[in-house]
Design an enzyme around this catalytic site. Structure first.
Site, PDB file in Angstrom:
ATOM      1  N   GLU A  90       3.627   4.486   6.056  1.00  0.00           N
ATOM      2  CA  GLU A  90       2.551   3.527   6.010  1.00  0.00           C
ATOM      3  C   GLU A  90       1.452   4.494   5.198  1.00  0.00           C
ATOM      4  O   GLU A  90       1.579   5.511   5.145  1.00  0.00           O
ATOM      5  CB  GLU A  90       1.905   3.201   7.139  1.00  0.00           C
ATOM      6  CG  GLU A  90       2.454   1.928   7.626  1.00  0.00           C
ATOM      7  CD  GLU A  90       1.535   0.636   6.922  1.00  0.00           C
ATOM      8  OE1 GLU A  90       1.260   0.858   5.694  1.00  0.00           O
ATOM      9  OE2 GLU A  90       1.675  -0.427   7.484  1.00  0.00           O
ATOM     10  N   PHE A 131     -14.704   2.495   4.034  1.00  0.00           N
ATOM     11  CA  PHE A 131     -13.798   1.751   3.401  1.00  0.00           C
ATOM     12  C   PHE A 131     -13.416   2.621   2.235  1.00  0.00           C
ATOM     13  O   PHE A 131     -14.126   3.085   1.305  1.00  0.00           O
ATOM     14  CB  PHE A 131     -14.452   0.635   2.818  1.00  0.00           C
ATOM     15  CG  PHE A 131     -13.405  -0.457   2.162  1.00  0.00           C
ATOM     16  CD1 PHE A 131     -12.530  -1.209   2.919  1.00  0.00           C
ATOM     17  CD2 PHE A 131     -13.388  -0.570   0.766  1.00  0.00           C
ATOM     18  CE1 PHE A 131     -11.570  -2.005   2.269  1.00  0.00           C
ATOM     19  CE2 PHE A 131     -12.288  -1.681   0.183  1.00  0.00           C
ATOM     20  CZ  PHE A 131     -11.805  -2.188   1.078  1.00  0.00           C
ATOM     21  N   GLY A 161       0.784  -1.308   0.049  1.00  0.00           N
ATOM     22  CA  GLY A 161      -0.017  -0.113   0.124  1.00  0.00           C
ATOM     23  C   GLY A 161       0.875   1.350   0.088  1.00  0.00           C
ATOM     24  O   GLY A 161       0.451   2.379  -0.570  1.00  0.00           O
ATOM     25  N   ARG A 191      -5.409   0.713  -6.667  1.00  0.00           N
ATOM     26  CA  ARG A 191      -4.185   1.090  -6.076  1.00  0.00           C
ATOM     27  C   ARG A 191      -3.772   2.175  -6.846  1.00  0.00           C
ATOM     28  O   ARG A 191      -2.942   3.065  -6.480  1.00  0.00           O
ATOM     29  CB  ARG A 191      -3.271   0.279  -5.941  1.00  0.00           C
ATOM     30  CG  ARG A 191      -3.555  -1.117  -5.035  1.00  0.00           C
ATOM     31  CD  ARG A 191      -2.250  -1.729  -4.841  1.00  0.00           C
ATOM     32  NE  ARG A 191      -2.206  -3.013  -4.018  1.00  0.00           N
ATOM     33  CZ  ARG A 191      -2.299  -3.269  -2.643  1.00  0.00           C
ATOM     34  NH1 ARG A 191      -2.249  -2.331  -1.810  1.00  0.00           N
ATOM     35  NH2 ARG A 191      -2.405  -4.325  -2.450  1.00  0.00           N
ATOM     36  N   ASP A 204      -5.083   1.948  10.612  1.00  0.00           N
ATOM     37  CA  ASP A 204      -6.633   1.624  10.698  1.00  0.00           C
ATOM     38  C   ASP A 204      -6.848   1.189  12.306  1.00  0.00           C
ATOM     39  O   ASP A 204      -6.967   2.123  13.097  1.00  0.00           O
ATOM     40  CB  ASP A 204      -6.853   0.258   9.737  1.00  0.00           C
ATOM     41  CG  ASP A 204      -8.315   0.257   9.255  1.00  0.00           C
ATOM     42  OD1 ASP A 204      -9.049   0.772  10.363  1.00  0.00           O
ATOM     43  OD2 ASP A 204      -8.739  -0.152   8.353  1.00  0.00           O
TER      44      ASP A 204
END
Ligand code: PRP
Length: 184
Positions: free
Chosen positions: A103, A156, A48, A169, A107
């Site tokens: 990062e 989300f 990510g 992505r 979450d």
């Protein structure tokens, strides 16, 4: 890919390309000042963080080194368990390094909590965190990242490195996916 290209999949665009780049420039200026005169190692967490790492490091004015880790959380589906296994470890030794973990999202905090403990056990000079996104409502483990790009609601989100089933992505923006897309 731009949000215009996949409008039907998205409920809302949370962060535009311009907003993202402006914020990354601000964070980079802080990092440049905070680490002035030191050799900084950026540790990106695959997959990510690939996009934020690529943009963020180019906003920096100082020299940096980079390395990558890939980790996977044991658990069912989208729920983190806090038990993490290393899929790809760092190539370099961290002894006496100033480390900044990069990062894409904080979450529950379970992944970063584990990662910080793991890297701190390797004898670095310091370990800090830059998380591009943070969901304050989802946090289960208290973590204090030194740098946060944006706080976002507990929804989300995809794009700018974040995926749903490995797609999105490459979306330039951060967006909320329509629930129909993931079968809700
Ligand atoms: C995402 C993200 C963080 C983690 C955050 O990774 O990149 O590593 O989840 O969640 P937490 O705070 O609840 O632990 P993911 O496992 O989706 O892998 P990816 O980066 O390859 O998409």
């Amino acid at each position: 890919m731009h949000s215009d290209h996949i409008n039907g999949d998205l409920a809302a665009v949370l962060l535009t390309d311009d907003q993202i780049q402006a914020r990354l420039a601000e964070v980079a200026a802080q990092v440049d000042a905070d680490y002035e005169g030191r050799d900084l190692l950026l540790v990106g967490v695959l997959k990510g963080a690939v996009i934020v790492m690529a943009d963020f490091m180019r906003h920096l004015r100082s020299h940096v080194s980079t390395d990558w880790m890939a980790v996977s959380s044991y658990g069912s589906g989208t729920t983190s368990s806090g038990v993490v296994r290393i899929l790809k470890d760092l190539d370099i030794d961290l002894v006496d390094c100033d480390v900044l973990i990069v990062e894409d999202i904080l979450d529950t905090g379970l992944t970063l909590s584990w990662l910080m403990n793991n890297l701190r056990s390797r004898g670095p000079a310091s370990v800090e965190v830059f998380t591009f996104l943070r969901k304050p409502e989802a946090v289960q483990v208290p973590i204090t990242p030194r740098y946060v790009g944006f706080d976002i609601p507990n929804e989300f989100v995809v794009g700018y490195g974040l995926d749903y089933a490995e797609r999105y992505r490459n979306l330039r923006e951060v967006a909320v996916l329509r629930p129909e897309v993931y079968g809700h």
